[in-house]
Enzyme design. Structure first.
Site, PDB file in Angstrom:
ATOM      1  N   LYS A  54       0.674  -0.918   0.042  1.00  0.00           N
ATOM      2  CA  LYS A  54      -0.080   0.172  -0.018  1.00  0.00           C
ATOM      3  C   LYS A  54       1.306   1.253   0.158  1.00  0.00           C
ATOM      4  CE  LYS A  54      -3.755  -2.200   2.151  1.00  0.00           C
ATOM      5  NZ  LYS A  54      -4.625  -1.770   3.344  1.00  0.00           N
ATOM      6  N   TYR A 113     -12.466  -2.377  -3.456  1.00  0.00           N
ATOM      7  CA  TYR A 113     -12.998  -2.227  -2.212  1.00  0.00           C
ATOM      8  C   TYR A 113     -14.213  -2.529  -2.463  1.00  0.00           C
ATOM      9  CZ  TYR A 113      -8.413  -1.505  -0.250  1.00  0.00           C
ATOM     10  OH  TYR A 113      -7.455  -1.804   0.330  1.00  0.00           O
ATOM     11  N   ASN A 117      -1.762  -0.074   7.148  1.00  0.00           N
ATOM     12  CA  ASN A 117      -1.778  -1.800   7.065  1.00  0.00           C
ATOM     13  C   ASN A 117      -0.734  -2.263   6.494  1.00  0.00           C
ATOM     14  OD1 ASN A 117      -3.552  -2.753   5.711  1.00  0.00           O
ATOM     15  ND2 ASN A 117      -5.132  -3.278   7.222  1.00  0.00           N
ATOM     16  N   HIS A 162      -1.975  -5.665   1.480  1.00  0.00           N
ATOM     17  CA  HIS A 162      -2.998  -5.791   1.038  1.00  0.00           C
ATOM     18  C   HIS A 162      -2.729  -7.722   0.246  1.00  0.00           C
ATOM     19  CE1 HIS A 162      -6.773  -7.470  -0.910  1.00  0.00           C
ATOM     20  NE2 HIS A 162      -6.261  -7.517  -1.648  1.00  0.00           N
ATOM     21  N   GLU A 194      -9.242 -10.369  -8.056  1.00  0.00           N
ATOM     22  CA  GLU A 194      -8.298  -8.546  -7.985  1.00  0.00           C
ATOM     23  C   GLU A 194      -7.040  -9.207  -8.803  1.00  0.00           C
ATOM     24  OE1 GLU A 194      -7.278  -9.669  -3.899  1.00  0.00           O
ATOM     25  OE2 GLU A 194     -10.122  -8.132  -3.342  1.00  0.00           O
TER      26      GLU A 194
HETATM   27  P1  IDP Z   1      -7.765  -6.882   5.508  1.00  0.00           P
HETATM   28  O1  IDP Z   1      -6.527  -5.756   4.535  1.00  0.00           O
HETATM   29  O2  IDP Z   1      -6.880  -7.715   6.587  1.00  0.00           O
HETATM   30  O3  IDP Z   1      -8.204  -8.034   4.761  1.00  0.00           O
HETATM   31  P2  IDP Z   1     -10.306  -5.914   4.989  1.00  0.00           P
HETATM   32  O4  IDP Z   1     -11.149  -6.066   6.256  1.00  0.00           O
HETATM   33  O5  IDP Z   1     -10.397  -6.107   4.194  1.00  0.00           O
HETATM   34  O6  IDP Z   1      -8.983  -5.891   6.156  1.00  0.00           O
HETATM   35  O7  IDP Z   1      -9.956  -4.037   4.615  1.00  0.00           O
HETATM   36  C1  IDP Z   1      -9.973  -3.270   4.065  1.00  0.00           C
HETATM   37  C2  IDP Z   1      -8.634  -2.787   4.667  1.00  0.00           C
HETATM   38  O8  IDP Z   1      -9.253  -1.433   4.873  1.00  0.00           O
HETATM   39  C3  IDP Z   1      -7.579  -3.163   5.899  1.00  0.00           C
HETATM   40  O9  IDP Z   1      -6.442  -3.180   5.342  1.00  0.00           O
HETATM   41  C4  IDP Z   1      -7.930  -1.382   6.077  1.00  0.00           C
HETATM   42  O10 IDP Z   1      -6.941  -1.074   5.645  1.00  0.00           O
HETATM   43  C5  IDP Z   1      -8.937  -1.247   6.064  1.00  0.00           C
HETATM   44  N1  IDP Z   1      -9.884  -1.589   7.907  1.00  0.00           N
HETATM   45  C6  IDP Z   1     -11.022  -1.982   7.817  1.00  0.00           C
HETATM   46  N2  IDP Z   1     -11.585  -1.952   8.739  1.00  0.00           N
HETATM   47  C7  IDP Z   1     -10.809  -1.003   9.251  1.00  0.00           C
HETATM   48  C8  IDP Z   1     -11.316  -0.196  10.812  1.00  0.00           C
HETATM   49  O11 IDP Z   1     -12.303  -0.570  11.212  1.00  0.00           O
HETATM   50  N3  IDP Z   1     -11.223   1.457  10.547  1.00  0.00           N
HETATM   51  C9  IDP Z   1     -10.251   1.861   9.587  1.00  0.00           C
HETATM   52  N4  IDP Z   1      -9.852   1.467   8.340  1.00  0.00           N
HETATM   53  C10 IDP Z   1     -10.422  -0.149   8.633  1.00  0.00           C
END
Ligand code: IDP
Length: 140
Positions: A13, A53, A120, A123, A134
């Site tokens: 990212k 997304y 984070n 992905h 994807e």
């Molecule tokens: P993942 O990347 O661990 O699979 P997902 O639930 O698919 O997680 O969420 C996509 C992205 O959205 C996450 O990697 C993170 O950057 C962001 N995200 C997910 N949940 C939250 C939240 O509760 N608050 C803020 N950002 C979030």
């Protein structure tokens, strides 16, 4: 457990690219024994991110997430190996970088910056169906 060879989409990212962690992330993927099949540096636009997304549309973090993902280049990587989909998610660690286990990419290099989106670093596709969808988007 399955022995099927899979492919997954990994994204470094914008925070990972900006912090010069692309090499470290590639190193971990290769050290685990997975194969790099294709790689590109992409400035993603809204159309691509909306498709990527789509499942999160309407959630409170959706708009900040899309803005974050279009804030700078990302590195898209096609990675192959047995059970690589769950294997890479294990390397990445859990979604929240503050509590992701040490030893994982998110746990070692990520933290909460007090923003509306969790920055984070990476992905990874979460299923065979997601990976197919994807990979078709990012390597069209
Ligand atoms: P993942 O990347 O661990 O699979 P997902 O639930 O698919 O997680 O969420 C996509 C992205 O959205 C996450 O990697 C993170 O950057 C962001 N995200 C997910 N949940 C939250 C939240 O509760 N608050 C803020 N950002 C979030």
């Amino acid at each position: 457990m399955t022995t099927a060879i899979e492919e997954t989409l990994v994204l470094v990212k914008p925070d990972g690219v900006a912090r010069n962690l692309t090499g470290e992330i590639l190193r971990r993927i290769e050290a685990k024994g997975y194969s790099l099949v294709d790689i590109r540096l992409v400035q993603a636009d809204r159309e691509l991110l909306a498709k990527h997304y789509a499942e999160h549309e309407g959630k409170p973090f959706y708009e900040p997430l899309v803005e974050f993902m279009e804030s700078g280049p990302v590195v898209a990587i096609r990675v192959a190996g047995n059970r690589v989909i769950e294997g890479f998610r294990s390397l990445a660690g859990t979604t929240d970088p503050t509590t992701a286990a040490p030893g994982t990419i998110r746990g070692d290099f990520g933290r909460d910056w007090g923003l509306k989106v969790q920055q984070n670093l990476v992905h990874g596709s979460d299923s065979v169906e997601s990976a197919d969808r994807e990979l078709a988007l990012w390597f069209a």
